[in-house]
Design a protein around this motif. Structure first.
Motif, PDB file in Angstrom:
ATOM      1  N   ASP A 391       0.810  -1.216   0.000  1.00  0.00           N
ATOM      2  CA  ASP A 391       0.000   0.000   0.000  1.00  0.00           C
ATOM      3  C   ASP A 391       0.843   1.264   0.000  1.00  0.00           C
ATOM      4  O   ASP A 391       0.315   2.369   0.132  1.00  0.00           O
ATOM      5  N   GLY A 392       2.164   1.109  -0.129  1.00  0.00           N
ATOM      6  CA  GLY A 392       3.028   2.268  -0.286  1.00  0.00           C
ATOM      7  C   GLY A 392       3.594   2.846   0.988  1.00  0.00           C
ATOM      8  O   GLY A 392       4.368   3.804   0.938  1.00  0.00           O
ATOM      9  N   ASP A 393       3.206   2.292   2.157  1.00  0.00           N
ATOM     10  CA  ASP A 393       3.854   2.718   3.391  1.00  0.00           C
ATOM     11  C   ASP A 393       4.598   1.543   4.005  1.00  0.00           C
ATOM     12  O   ASP A 393       4.321   0.380   3.735  1.00  0.00           O
ATOM     13  N   ILE A 394       5.564   1.858   4.860  1.00  0.00           N
ATOM     14  CA  ILE A 394       6.505   0.861   5.353  1.00  0.00           C
ATOM     15  C   ILE A 394       5.962   0.152   6.591  1.00  0.00           C
ATOM     16  O   ILE A 394       5.510   0.783   7.542  1.00  0.00           O
ATOM     17  N   ASP A 395       6.012  -1.183   6.550  1.00  0.00           N
ATOM     18  CA  ASP A 395       5.669  -2.028   7.690  1.00  0.00           C
ATOM     19  C   ASP A 395       6.955  -2.546   8.326  1.00  0.00           C
ATOM     20  O   ASP A 395       8.025  -2.554   7.695  1.00  0.00           O
ATOM     21  N   LEU A 396       6.853  -2.992   9.579  1.00  0.00           N
ATOM     22  CA  LEU A 396       8.030  -3.396  10.348  1.00  0.00           C
ATOM     23  C   LEU A 396       7.882  -4.824  10.851  1.00  0.00           C
ATOM     24  O   LEU A 396       6.812  -5.225  11.324  1.00  0.00           O
ATOM     25  N   LEU A 397       8.970  -5.583  10.767  1.00  0.00           N
ATOM     26  CA  LEU A 397       9.035  -6.955  11.273  1.00  0.00           C
ATOM     27  C   LEU A 397      10.129  -7.021  12.327  1.00  0.00           C
ATOM     28  O   LEU A 397      11.282  -6.670  12.053  1.00  0.00           O
ATOM     29  N   VAL A 398       9.768  -7.446  13.541  1.00  0.00           N
ATOM     30  CA  VAL A 398      10.704  -7.464  14.663  1.00  0.00           C
ATOM     31  C   VAL A 398      10.842  -8.899  15.173  1.00  0.00           C
ATOM     32  O   VAL A 398       9.848  -9.576  15.443  1.00  0.00           O
ATOM     33  N   GLY A 399      12.090  -9.357  15.305  1.00  0.00           N
ATOM     34  CA  GLY A 399      12.363 -10.664  15.891  1.00  0.00           C
ATOM     35  C   GLY A 399      12.615 -10.540  17.383  1.00  0.00           C
ATOM     36  O   GLY A 399      13.313  -9.622  17.816  1.00  0.00           O
ATOM     37  N   ASN A 400      12.050 -11.446  18.168  1.00  0.00           N
ATOM     38  CA  ASN A 400      12.180 -11.406  19.626  1.00  0.00           C
ATOM     39  C   ASN A 400      12.762 -12.705  20.163  1.00  0.00           C
ATOM     40  O   ASN A 400      12.504 -13.784  19.619  1.00  0.00           O
ATOM     41  N   ILE A 401      13.528 -12.587  21.244  1.00  0.00           N
ATOM     42  CA  ILE A 401      14.001 -13.740  21.989  1.00  0.00           C
ATOM     43  C   ILE A 401      12.933 -14.130  23.011  1.00  0.00           C
ATOM     44  O   ILE A 401      12.362 -13.273  23.683  1.00  0.00           O
ATOM     45  N   TYR A 402      12.659 -15.406  23.105  1.00  0.00           N
ATOM     46  CA  TYR A 402      11.670 -15.892  24.066  1.00  0.00           C
ATOM     47  C   TYR A 402      12.068 -15.472  25.479  1.00  0.00           C
ATOM     48  O   TYR A 402      13.200 -15.681  25.912  1.00  0.00           O
ATOM     49  N   ASP A 403      11.147 -14.846  26.176  1.00  0.00           N
ATOM     50  CA  ASP A 403      11.363 -14.324  27.523  1.00  0.00           C
ATOM     51  C   ASP A 403      10.692 -15.257  28.520  1.00  0.00           C
ATOM     52  O   ASP A 403       9.468 -15.302  28.619  1.00  0.00           O
ATOM     53  N   GLU A 404      11.501 -16.004  29.246  1.00  0.00           N
ATOM     54  CA  GLU A 404      10.950 -16.996  30.160  1.00  0.00           C
ATOM     55  C   GLU A 404      10.204 -16.368  31.324  1.00  0.00           C
ATOM     56  O   GLU A 404       9.381 -17.026  31.979  1.00  0.00           O
ATOM     57  N   ASN A 405      10.443 -15.092  31.576  1.00  0.00           N
ATOM     58  CA  ASN A 405       9.752 -14.425  32.675  1.00  0.00           C
ATOM     59  C   ASN A 405       8.345 -13.972  32.268  1.00  0.00           C
ATOM     60  O   ASN A 405       7.359 -14.281  32.925  1.00  0.00           O
TER      61      ASN A 405
END
Length: 582
Positions: A391-405
């Protein structure tokens, strides 16, 4: 005009759109992500690394949802392997993206080079490609055609090999695995030459960037090294093509910052025509403003993007990117934050929200994280940008580390739901003489009395790969005066007055003047010459003699044919009949 993003909302849509994946990594690094076109349709797909879990590919269903790809060869290969990051690019120029997957030493596993078979599957070819895939700890990887032969080469960063914390002096003394430079032989084999050319740094690299910092149209390399205060600082290597040598210009340029460097963003945030670099850190981040003379100045404090603390403890930053998120024509800055356990003297906060800095168009930024809806406070790592719904605007993809807490850790997909009505333009490339992805190419647009420059990124951020396009937010600019592509090596391809609010696919012209590797272009007799000043085409002139044009600087033109042109003009040369090719 440039305040629109403050009222903007991003919507986190990973789980409802079928993107379900967690990364588990006992070293707390990794969690790389990528936008890439797995199946060659019009929509970018997603790759997420899993740490000790299997990596996954998610197929984009026309921007409406994602479906996990099965039986690709990726899941089985990466199960129980500690994968870190991903670099995507077409190493064999066959029209589909291949993958380089970096991995850790845990379990004795090595990196993987995955050839895309074009049928929904991959074949691991690293072991047959003469890659030095011994059991080392590789983090970042980036792709670029460093020797300008038309094939993507691969540069990888090695991480910790031995050493530790000296508790008496509070010094981290670590030796890293050596970085590797794999030159592509053009037949799915590679030659490792890092030691030979002086690129085998052992500075615990967590990010690499292939980028043309000096604008001489070959690809240089910038390294973000962890523990840089006590070991190897960040390193900047200048490509001396065509001599097959590199110069370490880290100290001379001022790019040799010694921090816990984690990630790199590349972009011309101040619109002065060269590329600046934002480097993330445990503690204060650094903004290396390109002075245009081969040196850099740290302007993070003045720009308001230090991101030093989360409350009373230190913040920890990883993936990052310069992107225009509201299409107001100025590059904003996103930073993925996430705690990593650290020694007491550098204690970090478990609550460490990601950051979005809005470009104020005056060299400074405003933190609008909370109002934009992107203030996730888990252990984020990798970051990639794309436009998954086209659609012409920028989307973001973020990778996360599993947080056991907090029991979090699923990757994040931020859909850009801004309604700014601002104009935009996207450019994708298909190289012919150049590498198929066009990595290392630059796009330049003249519009609204301004000049915009973008670079096709072969991998930067932290363990991640951005979508393969160049994006230009244009605000209320509704017409392009002129545009052109500078392909790797320096050949310029005029694009004319591109329509706004469209994605333009540019096929590299095959009938441009030949590049001789010495920063000159030589055209044949009867060459058509088109030059423009301030981005506007002034005239076209046929010349019945050979021409030679100096392309060392885009702003300095030397004609040896007697044809006069304004010294500041931006100059294009094409052979007669090529104006409409392709």
């Amino acid at each position: 005009m440039f305040a629109t993003l403050i009222g903007q909302t991003f919507t986190e849509v990973a789980v409802p759109m079928g993107l379900i994946h967690k990364s588990t990594d006992n070293s707390y690094t990794g969690a790389g992500v990528a936008f890439f076109n797995f199946n060659n349709d019009e929509y970018d797909d997603i790759y997420v690394s899993g740490g000790i879990n299997a990596d996954k590919i998610f197929i984009n269903n026309a921007g409406l949802s994602f479906t996990e790809a099965i039986n690709t060869g990726i899941e089985l290969l990466t199960q129980d392997v500690t994968t870190n990051g991903i670099a995507a690019g077409d190493i064999d120029n066959d029209g589909d993206d291949d993958l380089y997957i970096s991995a850790g030493t845990f379990g004795g596993h090595h990196d993987f080079l995955m050839e895309n078979n074009g049928d929904g599957t991959f074949t691991e070819i690293g072991q047959f490609s003469d890659l030095d895939l011994i059991s080392e700890w590789t983090t970042a990887a980036t792709m670029g055609d460093y020797n300008l032969d038309g094939y993507l080469d691969i540069y990888t960063g090695g991480y910790v090999r031995s050493g530790g914390l000296d508790e008496i002096t509070n010094a981290f003394i670590y030796e890293g695995w050596a970085n590797k430079l794999y030159y592509n032989n053009g037949d799915n084999t590679f030659t490792e030459t890092a030691k030979l050319v002086g690129l085998n740094d052992i500075g615990n690299a967590l990010a690499t960037a292939s980028t043309d910092f000096d604008l001489d149209n070959d690809i240089d390399i910038y390294l973000a090294n962890d523990f840089g205060q006590w070991n190897s600082t960040n390193q900047l290597f200048q490509n001396n093509y065509p001599n097959n040598t590199w110069t370490n210009t880290s100290i001379a340029s001022g790019a040799d910052i010694g921090i816990f460097a984690m990630g790199i963003a590349v972009g011309d945030y101040d619109e002065d025509g060269d590329f600046d670099y934002y480097v993330t850190n445990l503690g204060r981040n650094v903004l290396l403003n390109n002075n245009g003379d081969g040196t850099f100045s740290d302007l993070a404090t003045m720009a308001g993007v230090e991101n030093t603390n989360s409350d009373a403890l230190l913040s920890t930053s990883w993936g990052t990117a310069f992107i225009d998120l509201d299409n107001d024509s100025y590059l904003d800055l996103y930073v993925s934050n996430g705690q990593i356990p650290a020694a007491e003297f550098i204690a970090t906060n478990i609550i460490d929200p990601n950051k979005l800095y809005h470009n104020n168009a005056d060299g400074s930024f405003t933190d609008i994280t909370a109002s934009a809806g992107v203030d996730f406070d888990g252990r984020s790592r990798g970051l990639a940008y794309g436009d998954f719904d086209n659609d012409g605007d920028i989307d973001l993809l973020v990778g996360n580390i599993y947080d056991e807490n907090a029991l979090t850790g699923n990757c994040l997909l931020y859909r850009n739901d801004s309604n700014t009505n601002s104009n935009w333009l996207k450019v994708t490339l298909q190289g012919q003489a150049s590498n198929r992805n066009g990595y290392g190419a630059k796009g330049i647009i003249h519009a609204g009395g301004r000049r915009f420059i973008r670079e096709m990124d072969g991998g930067s951020s932290h363990n991640s790969s951005h979508a393969a396009f160049m994006h230009f937010g244009l605000a209320n600019i509704n017409a392009i005066d002129s545009a052109f592509i500078i392909w790797p090596g320096g050949l310029q391809q005029p694009l004319g007055q591109l329509e706004v609010n469209q994605t333009h696919h540019i096929l590299e012209s095959t009938c441009q003047p030949n590049y001789d590797g010495l920063n000159t272009l030589t055209g044949s007799p009867s060459a058509n010459i088109t030059y423009d000043t301030n981005g506007k085409i002034a005239s076209t002139q046929a010349i019945n003699q050979s021409i030679e044009v100096n392309y060392k600087s885009l702003e300095t033109i030397e004609l040896k044919s007697g044809f006069e042109v304004e010294p500041s003009a931006i100059f294009h040369a094409t052979i007669e009949g090529c104006e409409n090719d392709p």
